[in-house]
Write an enzyme that holds these catalytic residues in place. Structure first.
Site, short mmCIF file in Angstrom:
data_model
loop_
_atom_site.label_atom_id
_atom_site.label_comp_id
_atom_site.label_asym_id
_atom_site.label_seq_id
_atom_site.Cartn_x
_atom_site.Cartn_y
_atom_site.Cartn_z
N GLU A 28 0.91 -1.19 -0.18
CA GLU A 28 0.11 0.06 0.05
C GLU A 28 0.96 1.44 0.02
O GLU A 28 1.95 1.22 0.57
CB GLU A 28 -0.95 0.02 1.21
N CYS A 63 2.27 14.48 -5.72
CA CYS A 63 3.24 13.98 -5.05
C CYS A 63 3.04 12.66 -4.93
O CYS A 63 2.23 11.75 -4.48
CB CYS A 63 3.11 14.56 -3.50
N CYS A 79 9.20 3.34 4.10
CA CYS A 79 10.65 3.87 4.04
C CYS A 79 11.62 3.14 5.03
O CYS A 79 11.37 2.63 6.20
CB CYS A 79 10.82 5.22 4.29
N CYS A 87 13.56 8.25 9.46
CA CYS A 87 13.58 9.68 9.95
C CYS A 87 12.55 9.92 11.25
O CYS A 87 11.53 9.63 10.92
CB CYS A 87 13.48 10.89 8.91
N CYS A 142 8.94 11.68 10.92
CA CYS A 142 8.11 11.42 9.81
C CYS A 142 7.11 10.00 9.93
O CYS A 142 7.73 9.15 10.20
CB CYS A 142 9.00 11.06 8.54
N GLY A 163 8.79 6.98 0.90
CA GLY A 163 10.03 6.30 0.55
C GLY A 163 11.27 7.26 -0.02
O GLY A 163 10.95 8.55 0.05
N GLU A 164 12.31 6.95 0.08
CA GLU A 164 13.51 7.43 -0.49
C GLU A 164 13.72 7.19 -1.72
O GLU A 164 14.19 6.16 -2.28
CB GLU A 164 14.81 6.94 0.40
N SER A 193 13.12 14.06 -4.37
CA SER A 193 13.56 14.55 -3.21
C SER A 193 14.42 13.44 -2.51
O SER A 193 14.33 12.25 -2.80
CB SER A 193 12.23 14.62 -2.28
N SER A 243 16.71 16.93 1.39
CA SER A 243 16.08 17.11 2.89
C SER A 243 17.19 17.57 3.94
O SER A 243 17.98 16.58 4.16
CB SER A 243 15.43 15.99 3.67
N LEU A 244 17.16 18.96 4.59
CA LEU A 244 18.21 19.08 5.26
C LEU A 244 18.02 19.09 6.81
O LEU A 244 18.76 18.44 7.43
CB LEU A 244 18.54 20.75 4.98
N CYS A 299 3.40 17.18 4.34
CA CYS A 299 4.78 16.71 4.42
C CYS A 299 4.93 15.71 5.63
O CYS A 299 4.67 16.57 6.95
CB CYS A 299 5.57 17.97 4.35
S1 SF4 Z 1 11.42 11.75 5.64
FE1 SF4 Z 1 11.60 10.64 3.72
S2 SF4 Z 1 13.44 9.52 3.91
FE2 SF4 Z 1 12.86 10.10 5.97
S3 SF4 Z 1 11.48 8.41 6.79
FE3 SF4 Z 1 10.19 9.81 5.85
S4 SF4 Z 1 9.71 9.11 3.78
FE4 SF4 Z 1 11.52 8.05 4.45
#
Ligand code: SF4
Length: 327
Positions: free
Chosen positions: A79, A94, A101, A105, A108, A146-147, A178, A200-201, A319
């Site tokens: 999903e 988006c 992921c 982080c 998130c 995801g990354e 991103s 992403s900083l 976000c």
């Molecule tokens: S901010 Fe981006 S890289 Fe970090 S856990 Fe969330 S989805 Fe993954």
């Protein structure tokens, strides 16, 4: 499939391959038997060998600001969520590149959901052409779940299809990917494509960034910015930093000075983003006034800065909130 891959199918000539790509990607028709301009015999043959079709969302939620969050479930039962942001001048999507992921982080929700699997090219392209919206999508950002650098082959192929003349033909300048900064992926992405990159900083200070973006320990931000700086002379590509602003955490004067030092002489743009508190977190966003002040101070220091408005908060589409409520 790309146009070239379609050409490898038993179609009789280039015009058929072009017509199939156009019908599929521009008109969103995925029933081969309904393809116009293709002889019946060819359609029957194609139908026997390829018929995956466009994936459609299984649920949606609409925000009071018009943003729509869609839930997709693919053929492997993974999903993932997609956010559609209609606007007066642009309609953006988006896109997610993974279900969950593995970057972890802590600010998130997707990171907390954990990694469930990479999405296929079809999964990603469908998030743009499979949405039940009447408007044409003009902008795509790979900032969903995801990354992207952790699934780069599929992300690059999806971007190439989305920007192709025979495909949805979304301008390369309007596609942004991103990343938290996986170095080998960033290098390959910049070398092999012309799409925009957003890093992403979270903090200009490595030790502090590592607490919020664990990837920092392996992929130091200074090195990634050096690599990005090497590409900022390419006029048609936009390079940016996403800076989520958390009150009293990374919005102090010290952080502002740190950002100025980090971006001194660089053409990389900084995008200031209000923090969306995730469930169980007491941190709150910096105030609009403080964010505005950051923008002002950065601009007068010669750094290009803008503020991104948060949308879809009431349906957890903003976000850092994707995967809220997913099991
Ligand atoms: S901010 Fe981006 S890289 Fe970090 S856990 Fe969330 S989805 Fe993954």
């Amino acid at each position: 499939m790309t146009y070239e891959e379609i050409l490898d199918l038993p179609v009789s000539d280039k015009s058929h391959a072009w017509s199939i790509a156009n019908t599929l990607y521009k008109k969103g028709i995925d029933d081969i038997m309904l393809f116009p301009d293709i002889p019946g015999k060819i359609k029957e043959n194609l139908n026997k060998i390829v018929c995956q079709g466009i994936l459609k969302p299984v649920a949606s939620e609409k925000s009071s600001d018009g943003t729509i969050k869609y839930l997709f479930r693919n053929d492997r039962s993974l999903e993932f969520e997609t956010v559609y942001l209609p606007g007066k001048k642009r309609n953006s999507v988006c896109v997610s590149s993974q279900s969950g992921c593995r970057m972890g982080c802590p600010f998130c929700v997707t990171g907390k959901y954990g990694f469930r699997g990479n999405l296929s090219v079809r999964d990603m392209v469908s998030q743009v052409i499979g949405l039940p919206v009447p408007e044409k999508v003009t902008h795509v950002v790979f900032m969903g779940m995801g990354e992207p650098m952790d699934n780069l082959d599929n992300v690059l192929k999806a971007c190439n299809i989305l920007s192709a003349e025979w495909g949805p033909a979304i301008s390369q300048r309007n596609i942004t990917v991103s990343t938290v900064g996986i170095i080998s992926g960033v290098q390959r992405f910049l070398k092999d494509s012309k799409f925009n990159l957003a890093l992403s900083l979270y903090s200009p200070f490595p030790e502090e960034r590592a607490l919020a973006v664990p990837a920092e320990k392996k992929y130091p931000v200074h090195r990634i910015i050096e690599i990005m700086n090497d590409y900022t002379s390419e006029k048609r590509r936009r390079m940016s930093l996403a800076y989520i602003m958390v009150s009293n955490i990374n919005d102090t004067d010290k952080h502002l000075e740190g950002l100025k030092t980090l971006l001194n002489g660089s053409k990389i743009r900084i995008n200031l983003i209000p923090y969306n508190s995730i469930p169980g977190d007491r941190n709150i966003s910096s105030s609009p006034g403080r964010i505005q002040q950051f923008k002002h101070e950065l601009i007068i220091s010669g750094i290009s800065a803008s503020i991104r408005r948060s949308r879809g908060i009431d349906v957890s589409a903003a976000c850092g909130l994707l995967a809220t409520g997913m099991k």
